[in-house]
Design an enzyme around this catalytic site. Structure first.
Site, PDB file in Angstrom:
ATOM      1  N   ASP A 328       0.863  -1.178   0.000  1.00 47.51           N
ATOM      2  CA  ASP A 328       0.000   0.000   0.000  1.00 47.51           C
ATOM      3  C   ASP A 328       0.905   1.235   0.000  1.00 47.51           C
ATOM      4  O   ASP A 328       1.921   1.264   0.690  1.00 47.51           O
ATOM      5  CB  ASP A 328      -0.894  -0.006   1.247  1.00 47.51           C
ATOM      6  CG  ASP A 328      -2.058   0.964   1.117  1.00 47.51           C
ATOM      7  OD1 ASP A 328      -2.106   1.716   0.131  1.00 47.51           O
ATOM      8  OD2 ASP A 328      -2.934   0.967   2.005  1.00 47.51           O
ATOM      9  N   GLU A 529      -9.188   8.218   4.361  1.00 53.86           N
ATOM     10  CA  GLU A 529      -8.141   7.770   5.279  1.00 53.86           C
ATOM     11  C   GLU A 529      -7.362   8.953   5.852  1.00 53.86           C
ATOM     12  O   GLU A 529      -7.263   9.991   5.234  1.00 53.86           O
ATOM     13  CB  GLU A 529      -7.184   6.828   4.544  1.00 53.86           C
ATOM     14  CG  GLU A 529      -6.807   7.374   3.184  1.00 53.86           C
ATOM     15  CD  GLU A 529      -5.770   6.539   2.448  1.00 53.86           C
ATOM     16  OE1 GLU A 529      -5.029   5.798   3.092  1.00 53.86           O
ATOM     17  OE2 GLU A 529      -5.706   6.667   1.223  1.00 53.86           O
TER      18      GLU A 529
HETATM   19  C1  BGC Z   1      -3.518   9.596  -3.217  1.00 57.64           C
HETATM   20  C2  BGC Z   1      -4.319   8.498  -2.596  1.00 57.64           C
HETATM   21  C3  BGC Z   1      -3.503   7.852  -1.530  1.00 57.64           C
HETATM   22  C4  BGC Z   1      -3.013   8.877  -0.537  1.00 57.64           C
HETATM   23  C5  BGC Z   1      -2.149   8.233   0.488  1.00 57.64           C
HETATM   24  C6  BGC Z   1      -3.145  10.592  -2.165  1.00 57.64           C
HETATM   25  O1  BGC Z   1      -2.409  11.635  -2.706  1.00 57.64           O
HETATM   26  O2  BGC Z   1      -4.185  10.184  -4.279  1.00 57.64           O
HETATM   27  O3  BGC Z   1      -4.690   7.541  -3.527  1.00 57.64           O
HETATM   28  O4  BGC Z   1      -4.219   6.857  -0.913  1.00 57.64           O
HETATM   29  O5  BGC Z   1      -2.379   9.969  -1.155  1.00 57.64           O
HETATM   30  O6  BGC Z   1      -1.261   9.086   1.116  1.00 57.64           O
HETATM   31  C1  BGC Z   2      -4.938   3.282   0.591  1.00 56.99           C
HETATM   32  C2  BGC Z   2      -5.368   2.122  -0.262  1.00 56.99           C
HETATM   33  C3  BGC Z   2      -5.405   2.512  -1.690  1.00 56.99           C
HETATM   34  C4  BGC Z   2      -4.078   3.101  -2.101  1.00 56.99           C
HETATM   35  C5  BGC Z   2      -4.023   3.576  -3.532  1.00 56.99           C
HETATM   36  C6  BGC Z   2      -3.702   3.931   0.080  1.00 56.99           C
HETATM   37  O1  BGC Z   2      -3.388   5.092   0.781  1.00 56.99           O
HETATM   38  O2  BGC Z   2      -4.732   2.833   1.909  1.00 56.99           O
HETATM   39  O3  BGC Z   2      -6.618   1.648   0.156  1.00 56.99           O
HETATM   40  O4  BGC Z   2      -5.732   1.405  -2.480  1.00 56.99           O
HETATM   41  O5  BGC Z   2      -3.774   4.202  -1.279  1.00 56.99           O
HETATM   42  O6  BGC Z   2      -4.729   4.727  -3.726  1.00 56.99           O
END
Ligand code: BGC
Ligand code: BGC
Length: 837
Positions: A328, A529
């Site tokens: 991830d 998240e």
């Molecule tokens: C991305 C997300 C990713 C997140 C994690 C974002 O900039 O677009 O997909 O999950 O950063 O740090």
């Molecule tokens: C998230 C994942 C996701 C990935 C790609 C991460 O930050 O935890 O769920 O698939 O980003 O965007």
């Protein structure tokens, strides 16, 4: 069925052996009869995929031809914003992804053709053999977590928590198939879904990505979702037109972290891991899921990205998962001793592909190549990882299907947000609504009325869609960013106006003609998240509550439609409503709400409520002392009588204090804090010894007033290193904000800093403030102790959420410095000489 066997297995293990210890360290055998250490009764799975001898022979031949450079390239997944087709050609990359809110040409409004054209460009680059290499088709992964949510005009299904409320696995299969078709239409091969988190603490900002707190619900969905996405194993539909690769994520116990802390630590035994957090993976594997994503989180303090026992022994060897494990988002960087650009530990633990979103993936490539050359990564492990990746690509038919634009559905715009898919989403909305209150049978409403539709969620598709909708956090969107979607209000207006009723949209609830009924749509704004974690379960919708009360005081019956990604404490709002419906984040098809809450034109019930709570609903806002208001599975319908009276309105939260001085470190770290260091090689340790030597950092117990009451911290200039106070639970310091408090510590400078020094206060990843203190760390008089005060207000303004602090104090520098620190505290009413800048 699997579920029962496991549970019985665990229980009989515990009972028969008379305790946990006797059950652990049991030796089981994998399918090749090799012994594996199994600490709990992990089941033997049946029904997944059987390896095809011809395919394996084909992989053998490819592996023989591939250079080490080509093999290492397969292990790297770069991100759209940091990779070009030329890079794919030069580095033989195995995969690319687009993260949340990442689009072709950085264009939010990229068309279906743009997506397919970029997919083609990556594909052709991967198949280019002009340098004499082996053509291996690339795979592109995307977060199609509630429909193909990065694409304008896509069908947005209700988030997983809402799907959990439907308790309808067949519907989940259809949602999966429709999502796959939309992904395929853009030329993409792979979705990072389903999320199989079994969330145990609703403060986690990803609770809505979880189907349920109950492992049985998750297990009953995981298989059908995988089948919907990939097609059913051993049938002609498996990876046939319009199906894509699925991902079971985030392995494992992402939903079990203490305090619901994003990327936190799941602190319980293996039986709990097996019983609560694993069952979804069992049905996903049996349905043939081809990829598993490692979790950011840790289990018992060990990062999942480096967890050999769980990734290799359990998942691969014992459960027989023969697809590949993807990391991830830089998750490997958090493994002990690793960084974003180097982590052989993760590959050796069983990770097969790094998700390496930063532009520095090229350094990761170079380091991994060097580690493969010098044997740090054994050839057997490298070959196994590549074999798994090739196997998945072959099973998915990527070697035969040609360029993305030539594949089934590719480029067909009519698939994106098609009427058929929207109908499935609307059905999901209808079935997901949970009726908590229906005083005197107010619902279903007659259509032929004057209906006031109020609240900031009424005509706000971004709000109803939630996180992971066009943008990563779901923020920054307009209704026009969701072409073809229907707001809750629009659905209500359609229902009401079809029989000559009247729907008046009024966000603030004002009106000129008194309505017959008011529908108020309110709730959580979008988040995802990291940013979605909260300190407690209080909804905090004072303005909404006031609106409900105001309408009621005017003798208008009030229906509340609550948009939320998790159960929250809303007893006051429920008490102020005549009917209360949890509508979760319903996605693009808001009309599904009106389908249920309104009668048919002839007065009959149109659709009854079918949703049941997938999570326990709390009676207070304090999750540390949980009390149940509505049990898991609760949900009224039109034939049940709502007999509940007024609900208790004590939030269970106490006013955060802010008057007394709060000691954080007084000779030792005071509970819940621990003194921890993160050294220059990203190794973290809890400091308990009197002298601790780390890479680039030395921590020693020294005396100021009494023996051992202080710590001497010596930075050696070997790269960033941090020392501070950290906890696994959150502390509410918000009370101190009012009291013009400051974070204070006493310091003696033994050697002035050679580079910038920051003091920080953190509430999680991406939730912190750091202020430079370099200027304050000058020696004025040798041996002198001084106090540094940092106003809490400055830290709050710079991003620390004071009600959920995880680290109240840390100091970090990449340079050299030697200081002694004593007495770290938060003190009220402090005159501070530091200005927020
Ligand atoms: C991305 C997300 C990713 C997140 C994690 C974002 O900039 O677009 O997909 O999950 O950063 O740090
Ligand atoms: C998230 C994942 C996701 C990935 C790609 C991460 O930050 O935890 O769920 O698939 O980003 O965007």
């Amino acid at each position: 069925m699997i579920k029962k066997r496991i549970l019985q297995g665990v229980i009989s293990c515990l009972v028969a052996a008379g305790g946990i210890a006797a059950c652990s360290e049991k030796v089981a055998q994998d399918k090749n009869d090799n012994p594996v250490r199994v600490g709990a009764d992990w089941p033997t799975l049946h029904g997944g995929l059987v390896q095809d001898a011809d395919m394996e022979a084909k992989i053998d031949r490819l592996l023989e031809k591939m250079t080490l450079e080509e093999k290492v390239g397969q292990l790297i997944q770069a991100e759209l914003r940091a990779v070009t087709p030329q890079d794919v050609r030069d580095y033989h990359l195995g995969s690319v992804l687009n993260g949340g809110g990442s689009f072709p040409n950085n264009n939010k409004y990229a068309t279906v053709d743009d997506w397919v054209a970029l997919a083609d460009a990556f594909y052709h680059a991967s198949m280019d053999t002009s340098d004499g290499g082996v053509p291996i088709p690339i795979i592109w992964g995307t977060d199609a977590v509630h429909g193909h949510n990065n694409v304008i005009g896509a069908t947005l299904f209700p988030h997983n928590i809402a799907l959990g409320a439907t308790r309808n696995p067949d519907l989940i299969r259809k949602v999966g198939a429709a999502t796959a078709a939309e992904v395929a239409a853009t030329g993409i091969d792979w979705s990072f879904a389903p999320t199989l988190a079994v969330v145990q603490d609703d403060r986690w900002g990803r609770t809505y990505e979880s189907y349920s707190e109950n492992p049985e619900v998750v297990a009953s969905y995981a298989g059908p979702m995988v089948e919907g996405l990939q097609g059913k194993v051993r049938t002609d539909e498996f990876f046939a037109g319009g199906h894509v690769i699925a991902t079971a994520k985030h392995f494992i116990a992402d939903g079990g972290t203490t305090g619901g802390i994003d990327r936190g630590d799941a602190q319980f035994g293996e039986e709990e891991l097996l019983k609560t957090h694993a069952p979804g993976y069992f049905t996903a594997i049996e349905a043939g899921v081809q990829t598993v994503m490692a979790s950011f989180s840790s289990w018992q303090g060990e990062k999942m990205h480096g967890h050999k026992y769980l990734l290799t022994d359990v998942l691969k060897n014992h459960l027989g998962f023969d697809g590949f494990v993807v990391g991830d988002w830089n998750g490997h960087a958090f493994v002990e001793g690793c960084s974003t650009v180097s982590c052989p530990q993760a590959i050796n633990a069983g990770l097969d592909m790094f998700m390496a979103p930063d532009p520095n993936w090229k350094t990761l490539y170079a380091n991994t190549l060097a580690q493969a050359k010098d044997g740090t990564i054994p050839a057997s492990r490298l070959n196994d990882a590549v074999r798994r990746i090739l196997r998945v690509k072959m099973r998915a038919g990527l070697f035969e299907k040609g360029a993305p634009s030539e594949r089934a559905l590719a480029g067909d715009e009519s698939v994106i947000g098609s009427p058929e898919h929207r109908a499935i989403a609307r059905q999901a909305v209808r079935e997901s609504l949970v009726l908590l209150k229906n005083r005197d049978g107010l619902l279903p409403l007659a259509r032929d009325q004057r209906v006031l539709v109020a609240g900031d969620g009424a005509d706000n598709i971004g709000k109803q869609a939630g996180g992971w909708s066009i943008s990563w956090q779901g923020t920054g969107n307009q209704n026009s960013d969701f072409p073809g979607a229907t707001s809750i209000y629009a659905g209500i207006a359609e229902a009401v106006e079809s029989v000559g009723g009247e729907a008046i949209l009024s966000v603030d609830g004002s009106f000129t003609q008194k309505p017959d009924v008011a529908i108020v749509v309110f709730g959580e704004d979008p988040y995802a998240e990291m940013q979605g974690d909260i300190a407690n379960l209080d909804y905090r919708g004072d303005a909404d509550l006031a609106l409900l009360k105001k309408l009621r005081s005017q003798n208008i019956p009030v229906v509340s439609l609550f948009i939320t990604g998790r159960p929250l404490w809303v007893n006051p709002e429920i008490n102020a409503s005549d009917a209360f419906v949890v509508i979760w984040h319903p996605g693009s098809e808001g009309a599904g709400v009106a389908d249920v809450i309104f009668r048919r034109a002839d007065g009959e019930v149109n659709y009854d409520f079918a949703g049941r709570l997938p999570f326990t609903w709390p009676q207070t806002a304090n999750p540390e002392n949980p009390k149940v208001q509505y049990a898991f599975d609760f949900g009224l319908n039109y034939s049940t009588q709502d007999v509940a009276g007024l609900l208790p309105e004590e939030s269970g939260l106490s006013e955060p204090s802010g008057e007394e001085e709060l000691q954080l470190f007084a000779g030792r770290a005071l509970a819940p804090w621990k003194l921890e260091a993160l050294d220059s090689s990203n190794r973290s340790s809890t400091i308990t010894d009197s002298v601790t030597e780390l890479n680039g950092l030395r921590v020693q117990m020294v005396d100021r007033h009494v023996q051992g009451d202080s710590r001497r911290l010596q930075w050696q200039g070997k790269g960033p290193a941090t020392v501070g106070l950290f906890a696994n639970q959150r502390t509410d310091l918000s009370g101190y904000l009012k009291a013009s408090a400051a974070l204070q510590f006493d310091v003696k400078v033994n050697r002035e800093p050679s580079e910038e020094v920051l003091v920080g206060m953190s509430c999680g990843t991406d939730c912190r403030a750091e202020l430079p203190v370099t200027g304050l760390l000058q020696v004025t008089e040798p041996g002198e102790w001084k106090t540094i005060s940092i106003p809490l207000q400055c830290l709050a303004e710079k991003g620390t959420r004071m009600d959920m602090v995880l680290s109240p104090f840390y100091m970090t520098t990449a340079g050299e410095m030697d200081v002694s620190v004593n007495s770290v505290r938060v003190s009220a009413n402090v005159e501070s000489d530091m200005h927020c800048g």
